[in-house]
Design a protein around this motif. Structure first.
Motif, mmCIF file in Angstrom:
data_model
loop_
_atom_site.group_PDB
_atom_site.id
_atom_site.type_symbol
_atom_site.label_atom_id
_atom_site.label_comp_id
_atom_site.label_asym_id
_atom_site.label_seq_id
_atom_site.Cartn_x
_atom_site.Cartn_y
_atom_site.Cartn_z
ATOM 1 N N GLN A 348 0.830 -1.214 0.000
ATOM 2 C CA GLN A 348 0.000 0.000 0.000
ATOM 3 C C GLN A 348 0.864 1.264 0.000
ATOM 4 O O GLN A 348 0.438 2.322 -0.470
ATOM 5 C CB GLN A 348 -0.934 0.027 1.219
ATOM 6 N N MET A 349 2.078 1.161 0.518
ATOM 7 C CA MET A 349 2.953 2.321 0.617
ATOM 8 C C MET A 349 3.474 2.781 -0.740
ATOM 9 O O MET A 349 3.859 3.942 -0.903
ATOM 10 C CB MET A 349 4.146 2.013 1.536
ATOM 11 N N PHE A 378 10.838 5.592 3.944
ATOM 12 C CA PHE A 378 11.090 4.175 4.201
ATOM 13 C C PHE A 378 12.556 3.949 4.517
ATOM 14 O O PHE A 378 12.923 3.340 5.525
ATOM 15 C CB PHE A 378 10.731 3.337 2.963
ATOM 16 N N VAL A 379 13.392 4.451 3.603
ATOM 17 C CA VAL A 379 14.833 4.274 3.773
ATOM 18 C C VAL A 379 15.297 4.942 5.060
ATOM 19 O O VAL A 379 16.097 4.379 5.808
ATOM 20 C CB VAL A 379 15.587 4.834 2.556
ATOM 21 N N ALA A 380 14.801 6.164 5.314
ATOM 22 C CA ALA A 380 15.176 6.873 6.535
ATOM 23 C C ALA A 380 14.755 6.089 7.772
ATOM 24 O O ALA A 380 15.519 5.966 8.743
ATOM 25 C CB ALA A 380 14.540 8.261 6.551
ATOM 26 N N ALA A 381 13.543 5.541 7.743
ATOM 27 C CA ALA A 381 13.052 4.758 8.883
ATOM 28 C C ALA A 381 13.902 3.516 9.105
ATOM 29 O O ALA A 381 14.213 3.149 10.246
ATOM 30 C CB ALA A 381 11.593 4.365 8.661
ATOM 31 N N SER A 419 3.704 -2.653 11.536
ATOM 32 C CA SER A 419 2.940 -2.518 10.292
ATOM 33 C C SER A 419 1.453 -2.344 10.574
ATOM 34 O O SER A 419 0.757 -1.607 9.865
ATOM 35 C CB SER A 419 3.163 -3.742 9.397
ATOM 36 N N THR A 420 0.952 -3.008 11.623
ATOM 37 C CA THR A 420 -0.457 -2.856 12.001
ATOM 38 C C THR A 420 -0.727 -1.433 12.488
ATOM 39 O O THR A 420 -1.725 -0.807 12.106
ATOM 40 C CB THR A 420 -0.822 -3.867 13.099
ATOM 41 N N PHE A 421 0.180 -0.896 13.314
ATOM 42 C CA PHE A 421 0.054 0.497 13.738
ATOM 43 C C PHE A 421 0.175 1.444 12.533
ATOM 44 O O PHE A 421 -0.484 2.493 12.490
ATOM 45 C CB PHE A 421 1.118 0.843 14.778
ATOM 46 N N GLY A 422 1.012 1.063 11.581
ATOM 47 C CA GLY A 422 1.149 1.880 10.377
ATOM 48 C C GLY A 422 -0.143 1.979 9.595
ATOM 49 O O GLY A 422 -0.502 3.054 9.099
ATOM 50 N N PHE A 462 4.375 5.954 6.659
ATOM 51 C CA PHE A 462 5.603 5.552 5.990
ATOM 52 C C PHE A 462 6.666 5.138 7.007
ATOM 53 O O PHE A 462 7.364 4.133 6.824
ATOM 54 C CB PHE A 462 6.138 6.701 5.123
ATOM 55 N N PHE A 463 6.783 5.911 8.073
ATOM 56 C CA PHE A 463 7.831 5.647 9.056
ATOM 57 C C PHE A 463 7.548 4.363 9.836
ATOM 58 O O PHE A 463 8.462 3.567 10.080
ATOM 59 C CB PHE A 463 7.960 6.825 10.020
ATOM 60 N N LEU A 464 6.305 4.144 10.241
ATOM 61 C CA LEU A 464 5.975 2.944 11.012
ATOM 62 C C LEU A 464 6.179 1.671 10.185
ATOM 63 O O LEU A 464 6.764 0.696 10.663
ATOM 64 C CB LEU A 464 4.529 3.025 11.507
ATOM 65 N N VAL A 465 5.693 1.681 8.953
ATOM 66 C CA VAL A 465 5.866 0.498 8.105
ATOM 67 C C VAL A 465 7.341 0.321 7.735
ATOM 68 O O VAL A 465 7.845 -0.803 7.674
ATOM 69 C CB VAL A 465 4.985 0.592 6.845
ATOM 70 N N GLY A 466 8.053 1.443 7.513
ATOM 71 C CA GLY A 466 9.477 1.350 7.215
ATOM 72 C C GLY A 466 10.272 0.784 8.387
ATOM 73 O O GLY A 466 11.153 -0.065 8.206
ATOM 74 N N ALA A 467 9.970 1.245 9.602
ATOM 75 C CA ALA A 467 10.630 0.697 10.787
ATOM 76 C C ALA A 467 10.286 -0.782 10.957
ATOM 77 O O ALA A 467 11.139 -1.602 11.334
ATOM 78 C CB ALA A 467 10.205 1.484 12.028
#
Length: 583
Positions: A348-349, A378-381, A419-422, A462-467
């Protein structure tokens, strides 16, 4: 003679087929030549994937849901074809030829995509959709040319991913301490260059696509891959080549076929009566799980080839170790299945989230941030998460629990939770975006209209799924490599990559089902309307969050039952039972 042989690598040959001379082949320099191929592969694949949905919606005039499915099907196929590439490399071509052939295929694909996006005959006439006017979508011929280009790229990507890292490590001798240290350095630089390729793709290439032209961007990908191929081929005389040991997929099917053919036979009371020809040091202790497969090791008349005393027909008789290897691979499947949903979230991202960004305020001063470039978070996370894990979490965890860090299963669990929180954060951000769209006038707002809402509201998702990716990717890779048999490491890596593939395909399936089921709601628009300003994308994100919660509960059950399995015989606990369990 002994002095001469000490300068050769035991399990490698040079380009002429002679034992590889340690002083003339392998090492860091030949391995570095392989990195250019990987950088260009990431440049092409990610540069296309993260911004393709805006092209499909804005230029090809496809509905939002259809565009998302085109992207996820493309990415899913790319990862699924890794199995094909690995099979060809292990069974027929070898890694060197596989890299050469599939890199050329990807070059042809990016070249074809550059042409498809350049010629006006290969796209519908430009227009601006509105409530009273619908743009003409691309016809079958135009989409056909686009699909040919995309799936040539997918085929090339699949072949490359299966062999590049392996061929790089082939240049080092693990039995030599100096070269083993160099191999670790290569792995560090390998992942560093992957990040460089991804960063360049989501920033420079995406900017060129939006501001200069997509054909120029894809042409750069094609030319850069061509240069990388020439550099790769220039090292032909300096590479080390490992002999193929056969495909693990074939070995798995041999066990299954042998077990099916002997399904009516009774297992011996004593497991020691089963066939075993593996050297003692490499044997895997017999287990009681999946005993049906043990029938592949029952010795029967006709199992051995005529005039050959010690070589059984592998399609009729398999050793206990070979059977146990297959059992271990089957034991990975529960964890494998429960990690697929993460990659559905990830999909989805690069689809709906990019389309969300395209409708929002993206200006910083006089600079307009390309919608596809938001994936840079994503990369930053990932980088921030890995740095925090190494420098903060691991020392604290070691001091508190006495362990060097989270286990692979714990890292996977953390990734699933994040990812769920994302998705929950994405649902909230979309709910607010839709409220702004309604306030701006839903009947007149189009996807090309910029809403008075900052694109930085999307950063949390983006940050939550990336992390989450930082945790789950390393956790999955570690789990599938350490919990698989030594002879099937390549196969287990391919199994890991299929979770990415199936995650994208599941995304396409969910989009199709949700669009069909909800088509009569929301004024006939459904959750996934052709114009996302008229849909309920927040409900779709909410659905993914709920599925993530359910999947996490199933994963916990599988993870609790999954414990490391010892591959060496004779290691037993105090009760005398084998110290091995099944996932």
């Amino acid at each position: 003679m002994d002095g001469k042989m000490s300068w050769t690598v035991a399990d490698a040959v040079d380009y002429k087929g002679f034992p590889a001379d340690r002083s003339k082949t392998g090492g860091w320099v030949p391995a570095a030549l392989v990195l250019g191929i990987e950088v260009c592969e990431r440049l092409s694949t990610m540069g296309i994937a993260v911004n393709l949905v805006t092209y499909l919606v804005g230029v090809m005039h496809l509905p939002s849901s259809t565009s998302a499915n085109v992207v996820t099907d493309f990415m899913g196929t790319s990862f699924l074809l890794c199995l094909l590439g690995g099979f060809l490399a292990d069974s027929f071509l070898g890694r060197y030829k596989t890299i050469a052939v599939f890199s050329i295929i990807q070059t042809l694909g990016t070249g074809a995509l550059a042409i498809a996006t350049k010629l006006p005959q290969l796209r519908p006439p430009p227009c601006h959709a509105s409530a009273s006017h619908t743009c003409k979508p691309a016809n079958g011929f135009q989409m056909g040319i686009l699909y040919v280009a995309l799936y040539l790229i997918a085929l090339g990507t699949g072949g490359l991913k299966s062999s590049v890292s392996g061929f790089g490590t082939d240049q080092f001798d693990e039995k030599d301490e100096k070269e083993k240290a160099q191999m670790n350095y290569f792995f560090n630089r390998f992942f560093f260059f992957i990040s460089i390729g991804t960063l360049t793709a989501v920033t420079v290439l995406v900017y060129l696509q939006d501001e200069v032209g997509r054909s120029w961007s894809y042409g750069i990908c094609s030319v850069s891959m061509l240069v990388a191929i020439l550099i790769f081929l220039s090292g032909t005389k300096r590479y080390r080549y490992k002999k193929s040991l056969g495909s693990p997929i074939v070995q798995i099917f041999q066990v299954i076929v042998a077990a099916i053919n002997k399904r009516k036979m009774d297992l011996p009371y004593n497991a020691e009566l089963l066939y075993e020809d593996t050297p003692e040091a490499q044997r895997i202790h017999h287990s009681d799980q999946l005993r049906f497969l043990d029938k592949a090791a029952i010795i029967a008349e006709g199992d051995f080839e005529r005039n050959v005393v010690s070589a059984p027909n592998p399609w009729k008789l398999c050793s206990v170790t070979r059977v146990e290897e297959v059992k271990m691979m089957v034991g990975l499947l529960p964890v494998w299945a429960t990690t697929i949903i993460f990659w559905t979230t990830y999909a989805q991202m690069i689809t709906f989230s990019v389309e969300q960004a395209s409708t929002m305020e993206r200006s910083i001063g006089g600079f307009l941030i390309p919608a596809g470039s938001l994936t840079v978070f994503f990369v930053a996370a990932i980088l921030i998460t890995l740095a925090a894990y190494d420098r903060l979490i691991m020392p604290v965890w070691k001091k508190w629990r006495g362990k060097p860090g989270f286990t692979n299963l714990q890292r996977i669990a953390i990734g699933l939770v994040l990812s769920t929180f994302g998705m929950a954060a994405a649902a909230l951000a979309e709910k607010k975006r839709l409220a702004v769209a309604r306030a701006a006038g839903q009947t007149t707002t189009t996807t090309s209209t910029t809403l008075p809402m900052s694109v930085f509201f999307l950063i949390p998702q983006f940050f939550l799924v990336g992390a989450g990716e930082a945790f789950i990717y390393t956790g999955q890779l570690d789990f599938f490599i350490t919990q698989s048999p030594k002879g099937m490491k390549t196969m287990s890596t391919g199994l890991f990559l299929t979770t990415l593939s199936l995650g994208f395909f599941v995304s396409s399936f969910l989009v199709s089902v949700v669009k069909r089921v909800t088509g009569g709601s929301n004024g006939g628009q459904g959750w996934l309307a052709d114009n996302i300003n008229h849909g309920r994308l927040d409900c779709f994100y909410g659905l993914l969050a709920v599925l993530g919660i359910i999947n996490f509960q199933v994963y916990i059950v599988c993870a609790v039952r999954c414990k490391p399995r010892n591959q060496k015989p004779g290691l037993q606990d105090a009760n005398g039972s084998s110290a091995e369990t099944k996932c």
